[in-house]
Design an enzyme around this catalytic site. Structure first.
Site, mmCIF file in Angstrom:
data_model
loop_
_atom_site.group_PDB
_atom_site.id
_atom_site.type_symbol
_atom_site.label_atom_id
_atom_site.label_comp_id
_atom_site.label_asym_id
_atom_site.label_seq_id
_atom_site.Cartn_x
_atom_site.Cartn_y
_atom_site.Cartn_z
ATOM 1 C CG HIS A 59 -1.631 41.168 22.835
ATOM 2 N ND1 HIS A 59 -2.626 41.778 22.110
ATOM 3 C CD2 HIS A 59 -1.880 39.840 22.776
ATOM 4 C CE1 HIS A 59 -3.454 40.849 21.643
ATOM 5 N NE2 HIS A 59 -3.011 39.665 22.031
ATOM 6 C CG HIS A 222 -6.980 38.861 20.083
ATOM 7 N ND1 HIS A 222 -7.547 38.737 21.330
ATOM 8 C CD2 HIS A 222 -5.706 38.417 20.209
ATOM 9 C CE1 HIS A 222 -6.655 38.226 22.173
ATOM 10 N NE2 HIS A 222 -5.531 38.027 21.514
#
Lengths: 334, 334
Positions: A59, A222
């Site tokens: 991320h 995700h």
């Protein structure tokens, strides 16, 4: 079928190598604990509560890239899309702790919660006090009446920024810091959309597939399923719906003062991101909501996912005063 | 065959809409001239030489995103990958000019050169003095003995930063500003690699295709052919070769002090970019070259191209003093 294409060394060394990259990027401001894949900043004051975060890699610049002046103090890096382990969290917390307590601040995912909670128990036995705030800004991940089930996504940057300022510049004690983190999280709402999935470094397929003319509204970072898939329409239509949903949620009303983050989830072009930003500005102006500040760029990505998220933070006097303090982290500098 | 996937409104309105996005991003600091798709900053001092740039859209935040304090003053936005027209350049220059002269600073492409030269002629007739520096940092675009044929790519951010500081904070006159721009450009070298092409907003195909296991070394920011195509190997191998080539070119030697930019060309993941950064740091350390500062992110993109470029700027005392001054632009804040 579309195949992912990456440039890497060893797909199993991603988190270690990106930590090395961050250490280089920070030019001496970051102390890594290599064997526990974690890091903390060098200049933690001796009288401050520290803020420790952590989460899966992939991320970037979230999470460790928000360590810094006016940001968080320490972070444990999990494998890609995987929680850090309790021992990582314990080691970096002990290394960074100054005796004034610890705020654990991270996104609301079950693996992270479990491992941070285990770490908190063990640290308590060693006399280190922790309190926890889990961010829950993704409005698409659960309905409003189950807010505590919502996932944490890109809006964590605002919570980091405000609590970092409170801890470092205003010397909030642990109770007060937890309270402001809760308020900042409550006042922050995010929604994302995806044009494509992303792929784990070891994988030869994407975590989900969208048709050439499809977009997913409400995507998770995700690749968690969003609210729905639909035909890919225009920027303006998609952004308008996202802002409708954001504004209805907190709600954000006429006369409110908000900070805006327009976040690239990975591989959307900067060109498209600016066209998104145009519409966000138009919509807020039309609704009589004041843009107090705006951040545009890559803040919380999902590897090479194509898409973007929009986060709003509603300010009150306390949050605005904290927002105005410096923020000099790798991921966000203002 | 891979198909491009974008989210846009009207593909023919990209430059106008991204200018609107920039105006929103700058929160009042940018004055647009909508009918000439250009903009200039509000706070130009009355005694400074102004710096005007321009180029094709699609490279955001280059070019207009470097307007700001410690950056450039004005910019004309061409259509995607297309030069701005002389009238755009003339109008924004006249709007921003303070009577102290104008530095035209842009990448070395024939269309841009032609149109900026025409604008310079017409402005001269109106009594506005201009001087020109074209950036030529792409070492893969022509051999060292034909440096003036080289294209300008991501390294322009260093030239903007140093000349912006010289004009705004050190009040360099036009001759001195041109001289420092030439030196900054000479001291800046860049090389890029691509894993994929990019596609014009109106196009249903990419400007070039690479096989799943191919990488192009030395790519241009419009997809111009590089030095060669080869099998996609590891980050470390590719970065090492890039740094070998950069170091041999100026050259950059042991004991030199350099600023580094590691630029995402569009859709490479931030995760991969940090692993690139790790190897850049290792290579410089091994060669005894000091990293004075490092910028990692999206500075000069090529729409959704996957790839990255590495730029080095060699400092001397004058450039270092300028580098240390503030830079608060949309595209780069330090």
């Amino acid at each position: 079928m579309l195949k992912p294409k990456k440039i890497l060394n060893n797909p199993n060394h991603v988190r270690q190598e990106l930590l090395d990259g961050l250490v280089y990027a920070y030019q001496g401001e970051l102390t890594p604990i290599k064997e526990f894949c974690s890091a903390y900043r060098k200049s933690i004051a001796s009288d401050q509560v520290i803020i420790v975060s952590g989460g899966g890699s992939g991320h970037e610049p979230t999470f460790a890239g928000f360590i810094g002046k006016g940001g968080i103090d320490a972070c444990a890096l999990g494998e890609v899309f995987t929680s850090p382990s309790p021992d990582q969290i314990i080691e970096v917390t002990k290394a960074a702790h100054k005796g004034k307590g610890v705020l654990f601040l991270y996104g609301n995912y079950s693996g992270d919660s479990m491992n941070f909670d285990i770490a908190a128990e063990i640290l308590a036995e060693e006399g280190i006090e922790t309190k926890t705030v889990r961010t829950t800004d993704d409005i698409a991940s659960a309905p409003l009446d189950r807010m505590s089930d919502r996932r944490g996504v890109g809006g964590i940057m605002f919570v980091y920024k405000l609590t970092g300022a409170a801890a470092q510049f205003k010397h909030y004690d642990l109770d007060k810091l937890q309270a402001v983190a809760k308020k900042a999280n409550f006042n922050t709402r995010t929604i994302g959309v995806a044009l494509s999935g992303s792929a784990l470094p070891q994988s030869s397929t994407f975590n989900f597939e969208l048709a050439d003319d499809e977009i997913e509204i409400g995507i998770g970072i995700h690749g968690e399923a969003g609210l729905r898939r639909q035909k890919l329409t225009t920027t303006d239509e998609v952004v308008k719906e996202m802002i409708d949903k954001l504004c209805a949620d907190l709600p954000f009303n006429r006369g409110d003062k908000v900070c805006v983050a327009i976040n690239d989830l990975g591989s959307l072009s900067y060109t498209e991101l600016l066209i998104v930003s145009r519409k966000v500005g138009m919509e807020l102006a039309e609704r009589g909501i004041t843009t107090y500040d705006i951040a545009i760029g890559h803040f919380c990505t999902s590897l090479e996912m194509s898409g973007f998220s929009i986060s709003f933070l509603k300010l009150d006097d306390e949050l605005q005063a904290l927002y105005d303090l410096p923020c000099e982290t790798f991921g966000w500098r203002k």
